[in-house]
Write a protein that holds these residues in place. Structure first.
Motif, PDB file in Angstrom:
ATOM      1  N   ARG A   2      -2.780  96.622 -33.840  1.00 54.33           N
ATOM      2  CA  ARG A   2      -1.167  97.192 -34.302  1.00 54.33           C
ATOM      3  C   ARG A   2      -1.105  96.672 -35.293  1.00 54.33           C
ATOM      4  O   ARG A   2      -1.138  95.590 -35.998  1.00 54.33           O
ATOM      5  CB  ARG A   2      -0.254  96.793 -33.182  1.00 54.33           C
ATOM      6  CG  ARG A   2      -0.777  97.361 -31.573  1.00 54.33           C
ATOM      7  CD  ARG A   2       0.151  96.830 -30.692  1.00 54.33           C
ATOM      8  NE  ARG A   2       1.356  97.454 -30.549  1.00 54.33           N
ATOM      9  CZ  ARG A   2       2.353  97.475 -29.816  1.00 54.33           C
ATOM     10  NH1 ARG A   2       2.204  96.110 -28.762  1.00 54.33           N
ATOM     11  NH2 ARG A   2       3.389  98.064 -29.567  1.00 54.33           N
ATOM     12  N   LYS A   3      -0.016  97.394 -36.050  1.00 50.33           N
ATOM     13  CA  LYS A   3       0.534  96.932 -37.343  1.00 50.33           C
ATOM     14  C   LYS A   3       2.116  96.814 -37.210  1.00 50.33           C
ATOM     15  O   LYS A   3       2.711  97.521 -36.431  1.00 50.33           O
ATOM     16  CB  LYS A   3       0.504  98.180 -38.445  1.00 50.33           C
ATOM     17  CG  LYS A   3      -1.034  98.450 -38.932  1.00 50.33           C
ATOM     18  CD  LYS A   3      -0.777  99.502 -39.763  1.00 50.33           C
ATOM     19  CE  LYS A   3      -0.159 100.835 -39.693  1.00 50.33           C
ATOM     20  NZ  LYS A   3      -0.223 101.994 -40.795  1.00 50.33           N
ATOM     21  N   VAL A   4       2.524  95.879 -37.830  1.00 49.19           N
ATOM     22  CA  VAL A   4       4.084  95.766 -38.004  1.00 49.19           C
ATOM     23  C   VAL A   4       4.433  96.456 -39.353  1.00 49.19           C
ATOM     24  O   VAL A   4       4.030  96.104 -40.354  1.00 49.19           O
ATOM     25  CB  VAL A   4       4.645  94.388 -38.102  1.00 49.19           C
ATOM     26  CG1 VAL A   4       6.062  94.033 -38.369  1.00 49.19           C
ATOM     27  CG2 VAL A   4       4.021  93.491 -36.825  1.00 49.19           C
ATOM     28  N   VAL A   5       5.223  97.585 -39.213  1.00 47.42           N
ATOM     29  CA  VAL A   5       5.870  98.296 -40.188  1.00 47.42           C
ATOM     30  C   VAL A   5       7.212  98.115 -40.179  1.00 47.42           C
ATOM     31  O   VAL A   5       8.146  98.401 -39.342  1.00 47.42           O
ATOM     32  CB  VAL A   5       5.577  99.826 -39.702  1.00 47.42           C
ATOM     33  CG1 VAL A   5       6.094 100.755 -40.843  1.00 47.42           C
ATOM     34  CG2 VAL A   5       4.074 100.019 -39.385  1.00 47.42           C
ATOM     35  N   VAL A   6       7.583  97.717 -41.396  1.00 51.68           N
ATOM     36  CA  VAL A   6       9.142  97.688 -41.720  1.00 51.68           C
ATOM     37  C   VAL A   6       9.312  98.872 -42.386  1.00 51.68           C
ATOM     38  O   VAL A   6       8.938  99.507 -43.430  1.00 51.68           O
ATOM     39  CB  VAL A   6       9.273  96.477 -42.778  1.00 51.68           C
ATOM     40  CG1 VAL A   6      10.660  96.356 -43.376  1.00 51.68           C
ATOM     41  CG2 VAL A   6       8.987  95.039 -42.001  1.00 51.68           C
ATOM     42  N   SER A   7      10.379  99.526 -41.946  1.00 46.55           N
ATOM     43  CA  SER A   7      10.901 101.003 -42.251  1.00 46.55           C
ATOM     44  C   SER A   7      12.458 100.742 -42.743  1.00 46.55           C
ATOM     45  O   SER A   7      13.268 100.418 -41.691  1.00 46.55           O
ATOM     46  CB  SER A   7      10.752 101.912 -41.213  1.00 46.55           C
ATOM     47  OG  SER A   7      11.399 103.335 -41.763  1.00 46.55           O
ATOM     48  N   GLU A 102       4.138  84.540 -31.342  1.00 50.08           N
ATOM     49  CA  GLU A 102       4.582  85.994 -30.686  1.00 50.08           C
ATOM     50  C   GLU A 102       4.315  86.995 -31.080  1.00 50.08           C
ATOM     51  O   GLU A 102       3.895  87.941 -30.483  1.00 50.08           O
ATOM     52  CB  GLU A 102       6.118  85.449 -30.276  1.00 50.08           C
ATOM     53  CG  GLU A 102       6.400  84.198 -29.635  1.00 50.08           C
ATOM     54  CD  GLU A 102       5.773  84.171 -27.952  1.00 50.08           C
ATOM     55  OE1 GLU A 102       5.666  85.413 -27.449  1.00 50.08           O
ATOM     56  OE2 GLU A 102       5.369  83.230 -27.864  1.00 50.08           O
ATOM     57  N   ILE A 103       4.597  87.395 -32.403  1.00 52.19           N
ATOM     58  CA  ILE A 103       4.230  88.511 -33.128  1.00 52.19           C
ATOM     59  C   ILE A 103       2.774  88.701 -33.402  1.00 52.19           C
ATOM     60  O   ILE A 103       2.350  89.943 -33.101  1.00 52.19           O
ATOM     61  CB  ILE A 103       5.080  88.923 -34.410  1.00 52.19           C
ATOM     62  CG1 ILE A 103       6.609  88.879 -33.995  1.00 52.19           C
ATOM     63  CG2 ILE A 103       4.572  89.826 -35.142  1.00 52.19           C
ATOM     64  CD1 ILE A 103       7.440  88.789 -35.148  1.00 52.19           C
ATOM     65  N   SER A 104       2.014  87.918 -33.579  1.00 52.33           N
ATOM     66  CA  SER A 104       0.592  87.843 -33.573  1.00 52.33           C
ATOM     67  C   SER A 104       0.160  88.364 -32.356  1.00 52.33           C
ATOM     68  O   SER A 104      -0.984  89.259 -32.255  1.00 52.33           O
ATOM     69  CB  SER A 104      -0.161  86.759 -34.011  1.00 52.33           C
ATOM     70  OG  SER A 104       0.247  86.222 -35.339  1.00 52.33           O
ATOM     71  N   LYS A 105       0.445  87.732 -31.169  1.00 49.35           N
ATOM     72  CA  LYS A 105       0.119  88.370 -29.921  1.00 49.35           C
ATOM     73  C   LYS A 105       0.507  89.808 -29.673  1.00 49.35           C
ATOM     74  O   LYS A 105      -0.399  90.460 -29.154  1.00 49.35           O
ATOM     75  CB  LYS A 105       0.933  87.630 -28.727  1.00 49.35           C
ATOM     76  CG  LYS A 105       0.356  86.155 -28.793  1.00 49.35           C
ATOM     77  CD  LYS A 105       1.194  85.448 -27.004  1.00 49.35           C
ATOM     78  CE  LYS A 105       1.096  84.061 -27.158  1.00 49.35           C
ATOM     79  NZ  LYS A 105       2.027  83.511 -26.332  1.00 49.35           N
ATOM     80  N   LEU A 129       6.337  84.839 -43.761  1.00 53.95           N
ATOM     81  CA  LEU A 129       5.108  84.465 -42.743  1.00 53.95           C
ATOM     82  C   LEU A 129       4.028  85.481 -42.888  1.00 53.95           C
ATOM     83  O   LEU A 129       2.951  85.216 -42.097  1.00 53.95           O
ATOM     84  CB  LEU A 129       5.775  84.395 -41.290  1.00 53.95           C
ATOM     85  CG  LEU A 129       6.890  83.506 -41.109  1.00 53.95           C
ATOM     86  CD1 LEU A 129       7.461  83.725 -39.661  1.00 53.95           C
ATOM     87  CD2 LEU A 129       6.249  82.037 -40.981  1.00 53.95           C
ATOM     88  N   ASP A 130       4.067  86.315 -43.718  1.00 53.73           N
ATOM     89  CA  ASP A 130       3.021  87.321 -43.980  1.00 53.73           C
ATOM     90  C   ASP A 130       2.697  88.114 -42.921  1.00 53.73           C
ATOM     91  O   ASP A 130       1.435  88.401 -42.358  1.00 53.73           O
ATOM     92  CB  ASP A 130       1.763  86.648 -44.601  1.00 53.73           C
ATOM     93  CG  ASP A 130       1.838  86.124 -46.101  1.00 53.73           C
ATOM     94  OD1 ASP A 130       2.516  86.926 -46.664  1.00 53.73           O
ATOM     95  OD2 ASP A 130       1.305  85.115 -46.235  1.00 53.73           O
ATOM     96  N   LEU A 131       3.583  88.486 -41.950  1.00 54.25           N
ATOM     97  CA  LEU A 131       3.363  89.285 -40.639  1.00 54.25           C
ATOM     98  C   LEU A 131       3.616  90.867 -40.805  1.00 54.25           C
ATOM     99  O   LEU A 131       3.486  91.563 -39.912  1.00 54.25           O
ATOM    100  CB  LEU A 131       4.239  88.805 -39.704  1.00 54.25           C
ATOM    101  CG  LEU A 131       3.935  87.334 -39.108  1.00 54.25           C
ATOM    102  CD1 LEU A 131       5.135  86.661 -38.318  1.00 54.25           C
ATOM    103  CD2 LEU A 131       2.544  87.190 -38.430  1.00 54.25           C
TER     104      LEU A 131
END
Length: 181
Positions: A2-7, A102-105, A129-131
């Motif tokens: 999955r991707k973390v998308v900042v909108s 936690e976000i990597s999980k 954190l390059d997340l």
């Protein structure tokens, strides 16, 4: 994965705080873009302030906002906060521990994109954190003058690669960037 998308809604001068200044630019195009974006995700990642604002507003907007409101209320919401003791909005979970872990999980779990709306301090932390896997900046043709800026003081240099642009008749432009890794 999955991707973390900042909108984010952003003014020409980089302000993202209290985006009431976006109202005059709302259109069918911008509304459809936000709908499609939410539909392409299945979870929200929020900072404390945005969570508190959303949790107060969205449960009362299900009928008014239709499918968008049902998605906002039904999706899992992960709230990063060191000060909240509990989260009560439907399907909300609190992240208090190691944010990177936690976000990597979450990113390794099956599913669609994980959207981040608002949440300036959280976005700046995720950036450091390059997340963040994708930045979607909905830039509004207005100069606000003051307020929290997405890329504020103390942010380390980041090189981003322009992946896509969309221009709406209202003058709003969506710039999609990917981090260079």
């Amino acid at each position: 994965m999955r991707k973390v998308v900042v909108s984010e809604f952003v003014s020409l001068d980089g302000v993202m705080e209290k985006p009431q200044w976006t109202v005059q630019f709302r259109s069918k195009e911008t509304k459809q873009f936000k709908f499609d974006e939410l539909k392409a995700s299945d979870a929200l990642l929020l900072g404390r302030e945005t969570y508190v604002e959303f949790a107060a507003a969205w449960p009362n907007m299900i009928e008014q906002e239709g499918e968008y409101g049902r998605m906002m209320n039904g999706y899992p919401k992960y709230v990063v906060s060191t000060t909240l003791e509990k989260v009560e909005w439907n399907n909300s979970s609190l992240i208090k521990g190691n944010i990177t872990e936690e976000i990597s999980k979450l990113k390794r779990q099956p599913g669609k994109d994980i959207l981040v709306f608002g949440s300036c301090a959280l976005v700046q932390t995720l950036m450091q954190l390059d997340l963040i896997d994708e930045y979607r900046l909905m830039v509004f043709p207005v100069v606000v003058g003051n307020g929290k800026r997405l890329f504020g003081e103390g942010i380390d240099k980041k090189v981003l690669k322009l992946a896509e642009t969309k221009t709406f008749g209202s003058g709003v432009v969506v710039l999609t960037y990917l981090p260079e890794r």
